[in-house]
Enzyme design. Structure first.
Site, PDB file in Angstrom:
ATOM      1  N   CYS A   1     -79.101 -45.543 -19.223  1.00 58.41           N
ATOM      2  CA  CYS A   1     -78.061 -45.930 -19.817  1.00 58.41           C
ATOM      3  C   CYS A   1     -77.989 -46.208 -21.408  1.00 58.41           C
ATOM      4  O   CYS A   1     -76.878 -46.144 -21.980  1.00 58.41           O
ATOM      5  CB  CYS A   1     -77.264 -47.061 -19.090  1.00 58.41           C
ATOM      6  SG  CYS A   1     -77.083 -46.781 -17.192  1.00 58.41           S
TER       7      CYS A   1
ATOM      8  N   LYS B   1     -66.244 -50.882 -18.506  1.00 55.74           N
ATOM      9  CA  LYS B   1     -65.472 -50.983 -17.378  1.00 55.74           C
ATOM     10  C   LYS B   1     -64.251 -50.314 -17.208  1.00 55.74           C
ATOM     11  O   LYS B   1     -63.910 -50.070 -16.330  1.00 55.74           O
ATOM     12  CB  LYS B   1     -65.094 -52.774 -17.461  1.00 55.74           C
ATOM     13  CG  LYS B   1     -64.369 -53.265 -16.476  1.00 55.74           C
ATOM     14  CD  LYS B   1     -65.011 -53.189 -15.064  1.00 55.74           C
ATOM     15  CE  LYS B   1     -64.031 -53.153 -13.780  1.00 55.74           C
ATOM     16  NZ  LYS B   1     -63.416 -52.457 -13.533  1.00 55.74           N
TER      17      LYS B   1
ATOM     18  N   CYS C   1     -67.377 -53.549 -11.094  1.00 50.18           N
ATOM     19  CA  CYS C   1     -68.183 -52.550 -11.690  1.00 50.18           C
ATOM     20  C   CYS C   1     -67.285 -51.476 -12.466  1.00 50.18           C
ATOM     21  O   CYS C   1     -66.278 -51.138 -12.286  1.00 50.18           O
ATOM     22  CB  CYS C   1     -68.637 -51.813 -10.283  1.00 50.18           C
ATOM     23  SG  CYS C   1     -69.291 -53.055  -9.193  1.00 50.18           S
TER      24      CYS C   1
ATOM     25  N   HIS D   1     -68.092 -44.842 -18.007  1.00 55.24           N
ATOM     26  CA  HIS D   1     -69.375 -44.897 -18.403  1.00 55.24           C
ATOM     27  C   HIS D   1     -70.111 -43.443 -18.302  1.00 55.24           C
ATOM     28  O   HIS D   1     -71.022 -43.550 -17.185  1.00 55.24           O
ATOM     29  CB  HIS D   1     -70.023 -46.094 -17.542  1.00 55.24           C
ATOM     30  CG  HIS D   1     -71.562 -46.167 -17.789  1.00 55.24           C
ATOM     31  ND1 HIS D   1     -72.104 -45.843 -18.945  1.00 55.24           N
ATOM     32  CD2 HIS D   1     -72.517 -46.899 -17.161  1.00 55.24           C
ATOM     33  CE1 HIS D   1     -73.519 -46.214 -19.068  1.00 55.24           C
ATOM     34  NE2 HIS D   1     -73.669 -46.619 -17.728  1.00 55.24           N
TER      35      HIS D   1
END
Lengths: 388, 388
Positions: B84, B331, B210, B335
């Site tokens: 990430c 969030k 998540c 992502h």
């Protein structure tokens, strides 16, 4: 002119390994530490190459993992993936960082597992390899890498009259060299007849024109010019060129020129204030025999169109005037993708130290490495020399 | 102190895209060119991030491919993969190369497609994501990323008394911020009750703790200090820290400290001759609500153990004293793995220019971005500031 120096080098045997990727890389890295006489706390960063661990073993973000295995937890780590030029690209970025003073001493290397010991057969591995060709214009046609280099080589044959027999001589030479390299995947000689009698994979390539899938790892320690003299046997990096050609293949104006190699070689020689004529030998990216012929011209070892005849005449053999791939090259030494680029640097380091035994190029003072990735997309060319 | 400057920035919307990876990246890159007012022939190199293209679409060696799409065929290209933290690592290396004079002006960015439009469902995508955790000690236990961050967060709760309600406040805040970001994946608000009533994914995380799987791309143009003034609205990069923690999780002495973030932040603040107190806001890697709480402490916005209460008290909200994730964060903004790092740099650039409309942090002069990869393995922290 010295940009940085290699002060430690090691590689695993190339062939079949059952170790994990981290274990395999650690074997090469710890060997490089020993060769340099460094402890992990003297290493400031990791420049790491792996091409296909995500696809083959669901193993990505490997750089911190291998760092933790070799005592480097905490240092900045980065993973490069640039197809078959993966670890040469890591090496280029490492040399730049050391030269710029960002780090003093770094570990550079790569690892790959490509043999059936990963649990993947030849078909699936060929599909994974093909991920480095163009996803939208090449993969859907069924093109895989033997086909990519067959297309380039066919054009070279059309333009220059290069023959299948000349290509076969490249395989014969590299297998002969490989018998003198204890780390090589293949330790047996071959003949022109055996190459030409082997099954066609992608015309004009027979099976024996193609390098194998191999497992293996390689690693070098790179330090700055000021620190190099505090080590035994430093070897200087005087030039690293890097260029990218247009893709897909159909967009290249002169496909068989492998233009990125010409651009990268010109950069490397200019940085090193040298020329092809001064190179004692070359390690080039002979994933297929035709790739070596094209590379030998792109790096200036032979005039355009002379690469094939030169191979047939023995000019690129160990006792020729322009030796190429004394290590055996990808063809005989093997080709664990992410490890190949720094393995070439290992060979240059050991040759320029005079440490390669019966495959030694006597009196070698300067040498060049050529590492190619993808559909002739990326090339990194590195010039190294005996420290003055 | 200026290390380099960002002179162009753009991103796609984050969410669901049907474009190819190359097309998606081109949208962001061409937008960054336009924003900077540069032509491709003014760009010297590409520093490119993609984490999972090989696994999701059999598409690797993407850097030369995307270069060819955006007029950069020929320039040196390199692909970074650091989970990430992929494109933040590309950004770090680009800043170093520009500062060292290796290149004058470079394109940096990343792209990813993670939504079912790739043809892969949530289960398969979760398995692919998990490739960034430890292959030998974590994956075989069934641990996936919600579990990785749940373990770290549970330890934080045990040590500091952080509560699920406090975590829920992070989600509520970031969703509220996301409603003011036209590029955000989610444009709707949520409530503490809605978060706590959503299904448990990995205790203590509910579904609404998540971040989503997103498609998207981001890109910035980085140039050197001398050239920056020839562009409209340059924003300076004054510090970029990068550290790697030991892996796997079980080897970390204080797991919830996210030590790499502390080390990277210390480096970045030192380079920039500044401190957390001077930051007008932060963009942090809130892949899960607990990750934001830990990050907010690691970068020095709150004392250890104060991250949870601070979120609940509104201190990290837009009108709080320490705003975090005005963009909506991972969030709510989304992502797309390889695009997230440079998307944070896009947000810092636009905020520090005063160009973010109703989510603008008024008078912001300095800000910090925190991008984390893997099992708390890699962290890159960047400090940017209004050009002096």
């Amino acid at each position: 002119m010295t940009r940085a120096s290699v002060v430690g080098a090691d590689m695993t045997t190339f062939g079949v390994h059952e170790s994990t990727l981290s274990e395999l890389f650690a074997e090469a890295a710890l060997g490089a530490y020993d060769d340099a006489g460094v402890e992990p706390d003297e290493i400031d960063a990791l420049y790491f190459g792996n091409a296909m661990g995500g696809q083959t073993e669901n193993d990505t973000h490997l750089a911190p993992g291998v760092a933790s295995q070799v005592g480097l937890a905490g240092v900045p780590c980065q993973r490069y993936e640039d197809a078959c030029a993966t670890s040469a690209n890591a090496f280029k970025n490492a040399v730049e960082a050391v030269e710029a003073g960002i780090h003093d001493t770094v570990l550079v290397g790569g690892v790959e597992r490509c043999t059936p010991e990963t649990g993947l057969g030849t078909g699936e591995m060929t599909r994974i390899f093909a991920s480095a060709s163009d996803r939208h214009y090449e993969q859907p046609t069924g093109l895989t890498f033997p086909g990519v280099f067959a297309l380039l080589t066919k054009r070279h044959m059309y333009e220059h009259g290069t023959t299948e027999e000349q290509l076969a001589h490249v395989a014969v030479k590299n297998h002969a060299n490989g018998t003198r390299n204890p780390n090589a995947h293949f330790g047996k000689e071959t003949t022109v007849e055996e190459v030409l009698d082997s099954p066609i994979v992608a015309d004009p390539f027979h099976l024996m024109d193609c390098c194998p899938f191999s497992d293996g790892a390689s690693a070098v320690i790179v330090t700055n010019d000021d620190r190099a003299d505090s080590f035994d046997d430093p070897v200087d990096v005087s030039g690293v060129g890097h260029a990218t050609d247009v893709v897909p293949l159909s967009a290249k104006p002169v496909p068989h020129a492998t233009q990125a190699a010409r651009d990268a070689a010109a950069q490397a020689y200019e940085q090193a204030r040298t020329s092809a004529d001064e190179m004692a030998f070359a390690e080039v990216h002979d994933c297929f025999t035709g790739a070596e012929v094209m590379a030998s011209e792109a790096i200036g070892f032979f005039e355009d169109g002379e690469g094939g005849p030169a191979a047939a005449e023995g000019r690129s053999s160990m006792d020729g005037d322009r030796p190429i791939n004394p290590s055996g090259g990808l063809k005989a030494k093997g080709h664990p993708i992410g490890a190949t680029g720094t393995a070439q640097i290992v060979e240059l380091t050991e040759q320029l130290r005079g440490d390669t035994g019966e495959r030694q190029i006597d009196g070698a003072e300067k040498a060049v490495a050529h590492n190619l990735g993808g559909d002739a997309a990326t090339t990194v060319v590195s010039v190294m020399e005996v420290r003055g």
